[in-house]
Write an enzyme that holds these catalytic residues in place. Sequence first.
Site, PDB file in Angstrom:
ATOM      1  N   ASN A   1      39.209  19.444  43.797  1.00  0.00           N
ATOM      2  CA  ASN A   1      37.992  20.243  43.992  1.00  0.00           C
ATOM      3  C   ASN A   1      38.081  21.410  43.015  1.00  0.00           C
ATOM      4  OD1 ASN A   1      35.882  21.818  44.851  1.00  0.00           O
ATOM      5  ND2 ASN A   1      36.419  21.752  47.024  1.00  0.00           N
TER       6      ASN A   1
ATOM      7  N   HIS B   1      26.436  19.830  51.019  1.00  0.00           N
ATOM      8  CA  HIS B   1      27.395  19.568  52.117  1.00  0.00           C
ATOM      9  C   HIS B   1      27.342  18.107  52.569  1.00  0.00           C
ATOM     10  CE1 HIS B   1      27.289  24.018  53.655  1.00  0.00           C
ATOM     11  NE2 HIS B   1      28.286  23.848  52.810  1.00  0.00           N
TER      12      HIS B   1
ATOM     13  N   ARG C   1      24.390  34.521  52.163  1.00  0.00           N
ATOM     14  CA  ARG C   1      23.086  34.038  51.682  1.00  0.00           C
ATOM     15  C   ARG C   1      22.022  34.201  52.766  1.00  0.00           C
ATOM     16  NH1 ARG C   1      25.375  28.307  50.138  1.00  0.00           N
ATOM     17  NH2 ARG C   1      27.360  29.159  49.462  1.00  0.00           N
TER      18      ARG C   1
ATOM     19  N   GLU D   1      36.585  17.305  54.438  1.00  0.00           N
ATOM     20  CA  GLU D   1      35.884  16.854  53.226  1.00  0.00           C
ATOM     21  C   GLU D   1      36.832  16.154  52.263  1.00  0.00           C
ATOM     22  OE1 GLU D   1      32.475  19.769  52.174  1.00  0.00           O
ATOM     23  OE2 GLU D   1      33.805  20.891  53.461  1.00  0.00           O
TER      24      GLU D   1
END
Length: 413
Positions: free
Chosen positions: A8, A195, A256, A399
């Site tokens: 990643n 996501h 955010r 993930e």
Amino acid sequence: MTPVLVINSGSSSFKYQLLDMDTERTLASGLVERIGPSTGTGLARHTVHAAALASATGPAPTVLDATRIRELPIPDHTAGFAVMLEAFAAYGPSLAETPPVAVGHRVVHGGARFFEPTLVTPLVEINIDELAVLAPLHNPANLAGIVAGRTAFPDVPHIAVFDTAFHQTLAPAAYTYAIDAEVAASHRIRRYGFHGTSHKFVSEAAAAFLGRPLGELKQIVFHLGNGASVTAIDGGRSIDTSMGFTPLEGLVMGTRSGDIDPAVLFQLERRAGMTVDDLDDLLNKRSGLLGLAGSNDLRDIRAAVERGEPQAQLAFEVYVHRLRSYAGAYLAQLGGADVISFTAGVGENAPQVRAGALDTLGFAGVEIDHARNESAERGIRIISTDASAVTVLVVPTDEELEIARQTLSVARP
Ligand code: AMP
């Protein structure tokens, strides 16, 4: 043993994890950060977690569970991969003995082109690079990891796994913004969703846990971490999701804003003299929980609520109000739900958030069992009552494991 390496990669860092896909266990993981020209003061840092020293021949791996940190100059991703290889050689598992059968790379944006995990070829690299128009902060960084990875492991397949791919099943009605169609088409403006790897993993884990066929379930998955999104999933297919053209839309997040009237931006430009970059910074980095109450960490917000601080109370209520709105909207889009799951840092750890999101949904057959919800139990678990028509779950996301599974599905179909 079937080792798969998952990468990643960010612009100045990358995380890696080596998994044995026979057992789906993590063998080792690490983080290389502060990659770049050495400034004299800031050396790069490599942290290795050797969870297990695996031997291909021995009956069981020797568990080390050791963490080692090194600080050294690492000018670019290729040098970072060399440092990672040194760590594997020094601490194991030995990649010389059991090399990875494939390397999986997280790629944030696959645009409308990539709807499944894809074998990296020079053409795929060009496409990922070209999609940087849509994800300028992420795709170039992901590509740097791919290029360095292909240099370090030239003989194994490299697979790109896209955050957007799971949402490529959205119907045009769900992904189209109601703006001038030509403007939208020429700039590829539409909902992409993000996501996806987590939403896919969680929805499949929920079905497996309940012993029910994925294809028959209507599910809502709340991925609530520092970034947050919710997805409506019908029979394993994403039909709506809260993040949009970028990961800014939708839920209130750590920093955010999520949904906001776009005219607020016109107002701030005209009346406050803010530039486009100022507005980008405001909505992406200085809004959400941080903007409302001074911290992007829900634990701090909860502690401040306990101390009776009104700004924190308001921030928490705004956060939960938005969750409720999406829960209602997605129940309507799906025509009811069988399963609602919570995952990621907040979703897995904050019972007040889970209860707040669903408390008013008794009329739709959602009944939280408060003792189950507040239990400190870990792992996948049910938090609804036995009588609840909708099963509510907490599902820890993974993930890296999902990327490794998808990588293997392409490398060894
Ligand atoms: P993630 O992006 O999934 O790593 O989630 C990170 C966020 O999870 C943090 O910023 C916290 O807001 C939240 N978080 C982690 N642990 C807890 C906890 N025990 N209670 C509430 N929130 C938590």
